[in-house]
Design an enzyme around this catalytic site. Structure first.
Site, short mmCIF file in Angstrom:
data_model
loop_
_atom_site.label_atom_id
_atom_site.label_comp_id
_atom_site.label_asym_id
_atom_site.label_seq_id
_atom_site.Cartn_x
_atom_site.Cartn_y
_atom_site.Cartn_z
CD GLU A 81 -2.91 -1.16 2.33
OE1 GLU A 81 -2.46 -0.73 3.41
OE2 GLU A 81 -4.03 -1.69 2.24
CD GLU A 112 4.35 -21.33 11.30
OE1 GLU A 112 4.42 -21.47 12.53
OE2 GLU A 112 3.40 -20.75 10.73
#
Length: 272
Positions: A81, A112
């Site tokens: 953004e 992960e």
């Protein structure tokens, strides 16, 4: 030092399946109301990290977010953004997720848990001492993130983190930890809820404050935003109109000519 994983503790609520819809919504909302108060307690920690990031960005460095699952996705969201909102390049704020871009939409099993992939992902972007790396993990225990930050320290790279547990392994690893203690989730262990909301709030604070400090906001306006749709073009015209006290037609001509709100205002004031 004792480490309690409050994000994994049992919910304050039980028998959720027996609640009606109104009760579910009300109780989730009641829990959500506690999140900004938890963020408030972490403001001194947030300030310390943002100070470091601003210094590095002003010196030509970059900001990296690195996480897994929801945490990784939130980092990527915040990074993605920044270019349209503040007009910066896509490589100024970079979000990385365990398992690569495919993990944005679909979980990648055991990514992960890797102790090497995090640093490998950073190395692909030639991370260096000018940069800051912020690990994001609600639990504060994600190996992908912790191991990456440890390698950063070996290479004299400043690190921060956003976590929702106190004294977690990640907090102890990061040079500038941010701990937002939101407590047990409404659905036990579902850290995409309060923890995810807390992380999003902190990420908003980090990049917004950094971009203001870097001069990408004038007054309270996004003068460097990318004019990527009609709504934003209209917003740009209104900004120019208000700043220069000229008609919408004149403002649109300036915006068309210079391609940005900032340049339109600057060139008009300079008589160009």
């Amino acid at each position: 030092m004792h480490f309690t994983k409050t994000t994994e503790q049992d919910s304050y609520y039980d028998n959720l399946e027996k609640m009606n819809l109104s009760e579910l919504l009300k109780n989730i909302n009641n829990e959500d109301k506690t999140v900004p108060l938890a963020v408030e307690k972490a403001l001194p920690q947030i300030e310390k990290l943002v100070e470091q990031i601003v210094i590095k960005l002003k010196s030509g460095g970059r900001l990296f977010y690195i996480g897994a699952g929801t945490s990784g996705r939130l980092g990527i969201l915040d990074a993605s953004e920044c270019p349209p909102t503040f007009g910066v390049t896509h490589d100024l704020v970079i979000g990385l997720i365990a398992g690569g871009d495919s993990a944005i939409r679909k979980a990648v099993e055991f990514a992960e848990d890797s102790l090497i992939l995090g640093w490998n992902d950073l190395e692909k972007h030639h991370v260096g001492t000018k940069d800051v790396v912020v690990g994001i993990a609600a639990s504060g225990t994600t190996p992908y993130v912790i191991a990456a930050l440890e390698k950063c320290h070996e290479n004299n790279i400043i690190t921060g983190c956003i976590t929702c547990n106190h004294n977690s392994p990640l907090s102890k690893t990061a040079k500038f930890p941010i701990e937002v203690i939101v407590g047990p989730e409404f659905v036990t262990g579902s850290s995409r809820m309060k923890a995810g909301t807390a992380q999003k709030l902190v990420l908003n604070m980090i990049t917004t404050c950094c971009m203001i400090q870097l001069g990408h906001i004038k007054g309270n306006k996004m003068v460097d935003m990318q004019l990527s749709n009609n709504k934003l073009v209209d917003r740009g015209i209104k900004m120019i109109n208000k700043e220069l006290n000229i008609s919408d037609i004149e403002a649109k001509k300036l915006l068309d000519e210079y391609g940005s709100v900032r340049l339109a205002i600057q060139n008009y004031k300079n008589g160009k």
